[in-house]
Design an enzyme around this catalytic site. Structure first.
Site, PDB file in Angstrom:
ATOM      1  CE  LYS A 167      -3.524   2.807   0.784  1.00  0.00           C
ATOM      2  NZ  LYS A 167      -4.361   3.251  -0.332  1.00  0.00           N
ATOM      3  CE  LYS A 236      -1.391   7.495   7.096  1.00  0.00           C
ATOM      4  NZ  LYS A 236      -2.462   6.580   7.508  1.00  0.00           N
TER       5      LYS A 236
HETATM    6  P1  NAD Z   1     -10.914   9.399   9.411  1.00  0.00           P
HETATM    7  O1  NAD Z   1     -10.143  10.414  10.149  1.00  0.00           O
HETATM    8  O2  NAD Z   1     -12.148   9.809   8.661  1.00  0.00           O
HETATM    9  O3  NAD Z   1     -11.323   8.203  10.406  1.00  0.00           O
HETATM   10  C1  NAD Z   1     -10.504   7.727  11.431  1.00  0.00           C
HETATM   11  C2  NAD Z   1     -11.407   7.385  12.600  1.00  0.00           C
HETATM   12  O4  NAD Z   1     -10.592   6.833  13.646  1.00  0.00           O
HETATM   13  C3  NAD Z   1     -12.119   8.622  13.192  1.00  0.00           C
HETATM   14  O5  NAD Z   1     -13.525   8.390  13.234  1.00  0.00           O
HETATM   15  C4  NAD Z   1     -11.537   8.742  14.588  1.00  0.00           C
HETATM   16  O6  NAD Z   1     -12.460   9.227  15.558  1.00  0.00           O
HETATM   17  C5  NAD Z   1     -11.125   7.295  14.854  1.00  0.00           C
HETATM   18  N1  NAD Z   1     -10.132   7.180  15.908  1.00  0.00           N
HETATM   19  C6  NAD Z   1      -9.079   7.998  16.154  1.00  0.00           C
HETATM   20  N2  NAD Z   1      -8.405   7.574  17.244  1.00  0.00           N
HETATM   21  C7  NAD Z   1      -9.055   6.459  17.660  1.00  0.00           C
HETATM   22  C8  NAD Z   1      -8.863   5.566  18.755  1.00  0.00           C
HETATM   23  N3  NAD Z   1      -7.852   5.715  19.618  1.00  0.00           N
HETATM   24  N4  NAD Z   1      -9.713   4.519  18.896  1.00  0.00           N
HETATM   25  C9  NAD Z   1     -10.734   4.337  18.020  1.00  0.00           C
HETATM   26  N5  NAD Z   1     -10.989   5.165  16.983  1.00  0.00           N
HETATM   27  C10 NAD Z   1     -10.149   6.211  16.813  1.00  0.00           C
HETATM   28  O7  NAD Z   1      -9.881   8.697   8.422  1.00  0.00           O
HETATM   29  P2  NAD Z   1     -10.220   7.801   7.137  1.00  0.00           P
HETATM   30  O8  NAD Z   1     -10.180   8.679   5.929  1.00  0.00           O
HETATM   31  O9  NAD Z   1     -11.430   6.969   7.422  1.00  0.00           O
HETATM   32  O10 NAD Z   1      -8.899   6.905   7.084  1.00  0.00           O
HETATM   33  C11 NAD Z   1      -8.728   5.772   7.930  1.00  0.00           C
HETATM   34  C12 NAD Z   1      -7.494   5.015   7.459  1.00  0.00           C
HETATM   35  O11 NAD Z   1      -7.721   4.574   6.114  1.00  0.00           O
HETATM   36  C13 NAD Z   1      -6.216   5.871   7.436  1.00  0.00           C
HETATM   37  O12 NAD Z   1      -5.137   5.084   7.850  1.00  0.00           O
HETATM   38  C14 NAD Z   1      -6.086   6.288   5.980  1.00  0.00           C
HETATM   39  O13 NAD Z   1      -4.747   6.539   5.612  1.00  0.00           O
HETATM   40  C15 NAD Z   1      -6.658   5.064   5.280  1.00  0.00           C
HETATM   41  N6  NAD Z   1      -7.238   5.320   3.961  1.00  0.00           N
HETATM   42  C16 NAD Z   1      -8.059   6.387   3.739  1.00  0.00           C
HETATM   43  C17 NAD Z   1      -8.588   6.602   2.465  1.00  0.00           C
HETATM   44  C18 NAD Z   1      -9.493   7.779   2.171  1.00  0.00           C
HETATM   45  O14 NAD Z   1      -9.705   8.051   0.963  1.00  0.00           O
HETATM   46  N7  NAD Z   1     -10.017   8.470   3.154  1.00  0.00           N
HETATM   47  C19 NAD Z   1      -8.308   5.699   1.419  1.00  0.00           C
HETATM   48  C20 NAD Z   1      -7.490   4.606   1.685  1.00  0.00           C
HETATM   49  C21 NAD Z   1      -6.951   4.423   2.954  1.00  0.00           C
END
Ligand code: NAD
Length: 286
Positions: A167, A236
């Protein structure tokens, strides 16, 4: 399968909606009252902590911001993870973190699989993500009924940590392509070719990429910039590529200039902005 999701933001929340829609009884934990409320509204059970979720789930999906959060949540849950549990980390995390969690699993009787995803919130909501899996093949098969709902394609790329390594390599190319397609479009414009015509040409030729086929038409040329993936998350991932190259002793001198644009040369773009906005900063005069 008693299924739980920890981290119900853009991606985790989308996966949750697909799973509930397809009849899974789901338990969710997210410290954000807003996101937890959205999960309750979907019909999921919500818990007050990750540990409370671990006590009642034997398949746990993580969708958390970064490796440090994955490690913190795993440390909290550890005493409460039931023997035989399979944990799937769909966050974009780090290979070394997955390997450490997998080793803890071997000690405590659970499996830890890394399964970072591509596709963004739209694909998470539609169940059409691509997932790159690293870990034990039997544990991955245990996950299959849930994977069939949340993904359109899975690729097992190796053992523990391989999913995150793949990834990171994928997002390195996406970050580079955003900068380079932006430059190619400006080059075309300077020579009298419109962005739309240039993209049609590139997408019929060998220079095409996910960025030229999807990002530019969907989020850049129409000025929408609403993909749901932020500058902060891509910064990141760019940092993760540099860290992995350093720890693996791999020379990424071609990528270094691109990484510098993401990490130092675009400070006028906030971490909370859409990641496609990088094409604007790179439009500066040279
Ligand atoms: P986001 O910020 O929308 O969601 C992350 C969630 O984690 C939030 O709801 C937050 O409250 C929660 N969180 C934070 N600390 C926490 C804890 N200690 N315990 C439990 N929950 C906790 O982020 P996202 O866009 O959903 O991304 C999530 C992951 O997926 C990341 O690692 C990101 O790099 C990856 N990702 C995102 C995308 C995208 O397009 N958004 C695509 C591929 C991968």
């Amino acid at each position: 399968m008693r299924l739980g999701i920890i981290g119900c933001g853009n991606m985790g929340g989308g996966m949750a909606s697909q799973l509930v829609k397809n009849g899974f009884e789901l338990t969710c934990f997210d410290p954000s009252p807003e996101n937890s409320g959205k999960m309750a509204a979907l019909g999921a059970t919500t818990t007050a902590s990750a540990s409370a979720l671990a006590k009642i789930c034997d398949v746990i999906l993580l969708s958390l911001p970064k490796a440090a959060v994955v490690e913190a949540v795993m440390a909290q849950m550890l005493p409460d993870i039931q023997a035989g549990t399979v944990i799937l980390d769909a966050s974009t995390s780090e290979p070394a973190t997955s390997q450490a969690m997998s080793a803890k699993g071997a000690e405590h009787g659970f499996a830890f699989v890394d399964g970072p995803v591509s596709g963004g919130p739209a694909a998470a909501n539609a169940g059409t993500m691509t997932m790159l899996l690293g870990g034990d093949a039997d544990a991955i098969e245990t996950l299959r009924p849930a994977l069939d709902i949340i993904t359109a394609k899975t690729v097992r790329v190796g053992g523990s940590g391989a999913g995150h390594a793949a990834k990171i390599a994928n997002n390195m190319l996406c970050a580079a392509n955003l900068v380079l397609v932006g430059e190619a479009i400006r080059l075309g414009q300077a020579a009298g070719v419109s962005p739309e015509d240039l993209l049609e040409g590139i997408n019929a030729g060998s220079g095409r990429s996910g960025v030229s086929e999807v990002n530019f038409p969907k989020w850049v040329l129409n000025d929408a910039f609403d993909s749901g993936f932020t500058m902060g998350l891509m910064r990141k991932d760019v940092g993760l590529a540099l860290d992995l190259a350093k720890s693996s002793n791999v020379d990424l001198s071609g990528f270094a200039k691109i990484a510098d644009i993401w990490l130092n040369g675009s400070s006028d773009i906030a971490d909370s902005d859409d990641f496609n906005a990088i094409v604007k900063t790179n439009a500066r005069e040279v």
